[in-house]
Write a protein that holds these residues in place. Structure first.
Motif, PDB file in Angstrom:
ATOM      1  N   LYS A  40       0.830  -1.212   0.000  1.00  0.00           N
ATOM      2  CA  LYS A  40       0.000   0.000   0.000  1.00  0.00           C
ATOM      3  C   LYS A  40       0.867   1.267   0.000  1.00  0.00           C
ATOM      4  O   LYS A  40       0.671   2.175  -0.810  1.00  0.00           O
ATOM      5  N   SER A  41       1.816   1.330   0.919  1.00  0.00           N
ATOM      6  CA  SER A  41       2.677   2.516   0.997  1.00  0.00           C
ATOM      7  C   SER A  41       3.566   2.632  -0.236  1.00  0.00           C
ATOM      8  O   SER A  41       3.870   3.748  -0.687  1.00  0.00           O
ATOM      9  N   PHE A  44       1.595   4.362  -2.897  1.00  0.00           N
ATOM     10  CA  PHE A  44       1.611   5.809  -2.661  1.00  0.00           C
ATOM     11  C   PHE A  44       2.932   6.419  -3.127  1.00  0.00           C
ATOM     12  O   PHE A  44       2.953   7.504  -3.720  1.00  0.00           O
ATOM     13  N   ASP A 178      -2.072   8.433   4.416  1.00  0.00           N
ATOM     14  CA  ASP A 178      -1.615   7.116   4.872  1.00  0.00           C
ATOM     15  C   ASP A 178      -1.838   7.020   6.380  1.00  0.00           C
ATOM     16  O   ASP A 178      -1.135   7.641   7.163  1.00  0.00           O
ATOM     17  N   ILE A 206      -5.209   5.190   2.976  1.00  0.00           N
ATOM     18  CA  ILE A 206      -4.864   3.907   3.599  1.00  0.00           C
ATOM     19  C   ILE A 206      -5.340   3.992   5.039  1.00  0.00           C
ATOM     20  O   ILE A 206      -4.951   4.896   5.777  1.00  0.00           O
TER      21      ILE A 206
END
Length: 660
Positions: A40-41, A44, A178, A206
């Protein structure tokens, strides 16, 4: 729009994405979810152009302005309010250019340029920026006095709020957030949720807070098996769609382990008996189906349970005229005063209150972490407190293993038993004996929870237990707390956890502990009224909701065709229904347990008889009477076992019908 075309990404030797295609539309509010480490990060980072895909491309309009939360906050002497406004870099640039133009000596001023800059500043809302920044910081929990303090004076969590404020102050077409709720209290989360609903650009979040996702997003992107899967709707809609794809009904996850145990017990007992073969076959098919489904969700599966408390004192705790706070040398700082409070066995309390009201101070006083400044606190005999707060995680020995922590807690217990227990919290194999320093925040929080569970508390005091926990672990905690048989006091910004595990609310407000006569929707209304009052000079805080005001509010917002819904009454009825269901199940479960014991004893007795009858000497003339007795006893055991097993079947069917 944002378009991923055949994107692949690998970090080290671990592939995160493989040949991904995805389209996100302008104005979408997207929740990005997936297991820890799924990427996920990293996704980004690719959008921020800090990381490049190994294959494929990611495109979105070049003119889009992007905002995101910085991970570092320099220790500046700059006032918090000015630091928040710095998030609007374009406005700050215009201000700098205007200051430079106006600083030119007389006769060298460029009047046209100065006029253009004033017009540009007006277009950038420069003349309302301080008011907007103040409202934003108030929403995030800062007081007007705190806004004038230097950034360097704030702790790490509050600096992250300032970074969030900068991102929200930045005019943007694409906003990346995030885990924005990690450092926020419930009141700030509710305010942020309302702000993001009104955000006009494209939003990617997120988050592990399902209620927050439900309130904000209209698209879910799930990273699963190195693919990006787009689902329309909020997180609850995603769960329904995902469950349908996996052919699982809602609620199956928390029930499946118990159902598998029941089915396996049935099969083991009756699969060899011709008279019960049909029932055993049907349960074998059901078990086979469950086993086929399990691998589809094995990566996300995690569950645990709190062990039954060894005692149940009542009341557990009584506090009379207690002042809670801190004693610094000879000075006393009272945070919550005049506490008259008792905890009865089985109560499930959610503790509400705005940031800084004193919730954690109260919890620490109940836990015995700090002594009351005055008044009396009496503990019930046999009280065992399980206390979880963030400093519990910090107090873990990072150079030691989960097994070391368990051995220190239970030095007389066999290592294998401790390893089995740790395995139930997903600390398996070498992980159980490895130092916890490289563990994630969620894994450390899970270990702290495991240490509490081992102690079999009858009173759980949980202060923000979900920080750093992913969605699966939060859900496992929710299920475990819902089934916990002791008393619970919970402080949490996770509204799903509060709704699912508590049935009454108390609030710390105006330096007092009070009943809160409402639910989380009423609390949300009260928070907004309180913040509006804080913005009005000299205004009082909004009064707490009462039964009268709650009813009036409900009546005012209800449609003309439908009567007002009394949410408190509805919750009471739901609680009664749960109690009735528990009352119906308990005698059946107790009877099944008793039948299991009787069947086990008869089987052992029959095995002894069969062994004796298999001995050749039993058929000697001298043992004629013993043989007759054994044959009679064997017939009795067979008949009795048949009756007990038939009753066991009936009770099991009744229990399965109730659970369905």
């Amino acid at each position: 729009m944002i378009r991923f075309q055949q994107v692949s990404l690998q970090r080290g030797i671990k592939p995160l994405l493989e040949n991904v295609d995805l389209t996100l539309n302008p104005g979408d509010k997207i929740g990005l979810i997936g297991a820890n480490g799924a990427g996920k990060s990293s996704l980004f980072a690719m959008l921020r152009d800090e990381l490049h895909p190994d294959q494929g491309s990611i495109d979105f309009p070049a003119r889009w302005r992007m905002a995101y939360v910085a991970q570092e906050t320099p220790a500046l002497e700059r006032a918090a309010l000015e630091y928040a406004i710095d998030g609007d870099a374009h406005l700050r640039q215009l201000e700098a250019e205007l200051a430079e133009a106006e600083a030119q000596p007389d006769g060298e001023h460029d009047g046209n340029r100065i006029a253009e800059l004033h017009t540009a500043l007006a277009d950038a809302d420069a003349y309302t920026v301080r008011s907007r920044a103040e409202q934003l910081l108030l929403g995030l929990g800062f007081s007007l006095e705190q806004m004038q303090r230097p950034v360097a004076s704030f702790s790490g969590g509050w600096r992250m709020r300032l970074n969030l404020a900068q991102a929200l102050m930045c005019p943007s077409d694409l906003l990346l957030l995030d885990e924005p709720t990690n450092h926020l209290d419930l009141d700030a989360i509710i305010w942020l949720e309302d702000w993001l609903k009104r955000y006009a650009g494209t939003l990617l979040i997120i988050s592990h807070d399902r209620d927050f996702l439900d309130g904000v997003v209209n698209v879910i992107v799930h990273i699963d098996d190195r693919k990006l899967k787009r689902y329309s709707g909020n997180y609850s809609a995603f769960e329904r769609q995902r469950s349908a794809q996996l052919e699982l009904m809602a609620g199956m996850i928390e029930k499946q382990q118990r159902q598998r145990a029941h089915l396996q017990s049935f099969i083991d007992r009756f699969k060899a008996k011709a008279t019960k073969a049909r029932q055993a076959q049907s349960r074998m098919k059901a078990l086979s189906k469950m086993e086929e489904l399990a691998p589809l969700r094995a990566a996300a599966e995690f569950s645990f349970e709190f062990r039954e408390p060894l005692s149940a004192p009542n009341p557990l705790l009584v506090m009379e005229k207690v002042n809670a706070g801190y004693r610094i040398e000879d000075d006393e700082k009272i945070i919550v005063r005049g506490i008259d409070f008792s905890l009865q066995n089985g109560q499930r309390i959610g503790l509400l209150g705005v940031n800084g009201a004193g919730k954690s101070t109260l919890i620490k006083t109940v836990a015995g972490e700090i002594d009351p400044l005055s008044g009396t606190a009496r503990l019930g005999k046999g009280l065992v407190i399980g206390y979880f707060a963030q400093h519990q995680v910090e107090m873990l020995r990072h150079d030691e293993s989960p097994l070391w922590h368990m051995t220190r807690l239970a030095p007389d217990v066999r290592e294998q038993e401790l390893r089995n227990f740790l395995g139930s919290f997903n600390f398996n194999g070498t992980m159980a004996s490895s130092p916890i320093a490289p563990f994630s925040g969620g894994e450390k929080a899970r270990l702290a929870l495991a240490l509490i569970v081992w102690q079999r508390p009858n009173l759980l005091l949980l202060d923000e237990p979900t920080n750093h926990l992913d969605l699966e672990t939060r859900e496992a905690l929710t299920m475990a707390l819902a089934q916990f048989e002791g008393t619970l006091v919970l402080v949490s910004h996770d509204r799903h956890l509060l709704r699912a595990t508590t049935d009454q609310f108390l609030i710390v407000a105006d330096g007092k502990l009070q009943d809160f006569d409402g639910d989380l929707d009423d609390y949300k209304d009260w928070l907004f009224k309180t913040k509006l009052a804080a913005r009005s000079e000299g205004a009082d805080a909004a009064p707490l909701p009462s039964k009268a005001t709650s009813s009036a509010t409900s009546a005012a917002t209800a449609s003309p065709e439908a009567p007002a819904v009394d949410r408190k009454e509805q919750k009471r009825l739901e609680a009664e229904q749960r109690q009735k269901m528990s009352a119906l199940k308990k005698p059946i479960e107790q009877r099944i347990k008793r039948l299991d014991e009787q069947i086990a004893k008869l089987n052992a007795r029959k095995a002894d008889i069969d062994a004796r009858l298999a001995s050749p000497d039993i058929y000697d003339a001298a043992n004629k009477e013993e043989l007759k007795t054994l044959i009679t006893d064997q017939a009795y055991c067979v008949k009795e076992l048949d009756q007990l097993e038939n009753e066991w079947l009936e009770q099991q069917d009744a229990l399965e019908q109730l659970q369905a």
